[in-house]
Design a protein around this motif. Structure first.
Motif, PDB file in Angstrom:
ATOM      1  N   CYS A 125     -24.918  63.662 -76.754  1.00 19.50           N
ATOM      2  CA  CYS A 125     -24.657  62.901 -75.530  1.00 19.50           C
ATOM      3  C   CYS A 125     -23.198  62.487 -75.387  1.00 19.50           C
ATOM      4  N   PRO A 126     -22.769  62.266 -74.139  1.00 17.88           N
ATOM      5  CA  PRO A 126     -21.428  61.741 -73.888  1.00 17.88           C
ATOM      6  C   PRO A 126     -21.254  60.408 -74.612  1.00 17.88           C
TER       7      PRO A 126
ATOM      8  N   LEU B 169     -30.952  58.528 -64.231  1.00 18.09           N
ATOM      9  CA  LEU B 169     -30.176  59.238 -65.241  1.00 18.09           C
ATOM     10  C   LEU B 169     -30.413  60.722 -65.019  1.00 18.09           C
TER      11      LEU B 169
ATOM     12  N   LEU C  85     -20.327  57.069 -74.338  1.00 24.22           N
ATOM     13  CA  LEU C  85     -20.061  56.055 -73.326  1.00 24.22           C
ATOM     14  C   LEU C  85     -19.215  54.913 -73.854  1.00 24.22           C
TER      15      LEU C  85
ATOM     16  N   TYR D  10     -28.495  64.426 -69.334  1.00 26.41           N
ATOM     17  CA  TYR D  10     -28.044  63.289 -70.134  1.00 26.41           C
ATOM     18  C   TYR D  10     -29.184  62.782 -71.016  1.00 26.41           C
TER      19      TYR D  10
ATOM     20  N   TRP E 205     -19.824  59.983 -65.091  1.00 26.92           N
ATOM     21  CA  TRP E 205     -19.724  61.184 -65.921  1.00 26.92           C
ATOM     22  C   TRP E 205     -18.641  60.994 -66.963  1.00 26.92           C
ATOM     23  N   GLU E 206     -18.657  61.854 -68.001  1.00 28.61           N
ATOM     24  CA  GLU E 206     -17.633  61.791 -69.025  1.00 28.61           C
ATOM     25  C   GLU E 206     -16.610  62.895 -68.798  1.00 28.61           C
TER      26      GLU E 206
ATOM     27  N   ILE F   4     -14.821  57.689 -69.433  1.00 28.77           N
ATOM     28  CA  ILE F   4     -15.957  57.651 -68.517  1.00 28.77           C
ATOM     29  C   ILE F   4     -15.430  57.407 -67.108  1.00 28.77           C
TER      30      ILE F   4
ATOM     31  N   VAL G 253     -23.830  61.653 -66.216  1.00 33.05           N
ATOM     32  CA  VAL G 253     -24.634  60.638 -66.890  1.00 33.05           C
ATOM     33  C   VAL G 253     -25.669  60.060 -65.938  1.00 33.05           C
ATOM     34  N   CYS G 254     -25.216  59.449 -64.834  1.00 33.46           N
ATOM     35  CA  CYS G 254     -26.186  58.824 -63.937  1.00 33.46           C
ATOM     36  C   CYS G 254     -25.722  58.851 -62.488  1.00 33.46           C
TER      37      CYS G 254
END
Length: 132
Positions: free
Chosen positions: A18-19, A5, A21, A9, A90-91, A26, A103-104
């Motif tokens: 935070c985004p 991550l 999800l 994030y 990602w967002e 996404i 995000v990751c």
């Protein structure tokens, strides 16, 4: 490099920025690691250089349950370009690449595009895309 991550994030989880999800847009980017090197300090989609981005798709049917983030398998269509060894999730906030939070980072595979479709098949078991 191991999958991870992004630090930004993790920080956003702690400060409630935070985004989303579950309901956000996404995206997943297929990445050539010869042109992008992971850094935990990266925070926005513009940290991935243009040459590093081989293909981008939008995740459908995202879910969060019991600490697991998951989505429907993703099909990237008509992919050509450099061989790819990682994914970045990602967002898309529609605020431009310099405002789209990462995000990751997922690695541990290699695929060579040939103009055909590439299916990203997420773990259908207890791990999904990632757990924490």
């Amino acid at each position: 490099m191991a999958s991870a991550l992004y630090s930004s994030y993790k920080q956003s989880l702690l400060d409630s920025s935070c985004p989303n999800l579950n309901t956000g847009t996404i995206k997943v980017t297929l990445v050539d690691t010869a042109d992008y090197t992971f850094s935990a300090a990266h925070n926005f989609e513009d940290d991935i250089t243009g040459a590093g981005e081989v293909a981008i798709g939008t995740l459908d049917s995202t879910t969060i349950a019991s600490g697991k983030f998951d989505a429907a398998d993703e099909v990237l269509t008509s992919v050509s370009g450099d061989s790819s060894e990682s994914l970045v999730i990602w967002e898309d906030t529609s605020g431009g690449a310099d405002a789209d939070p990462l995000v990751c980072y997922i690695d541990g595979f290699s695929v060579t595009p040939n103009g055909g479709d590439i299916t990203i098949q997420w773990d259908s078991g207890s791990n999904g895309i990632f757990t924490f």
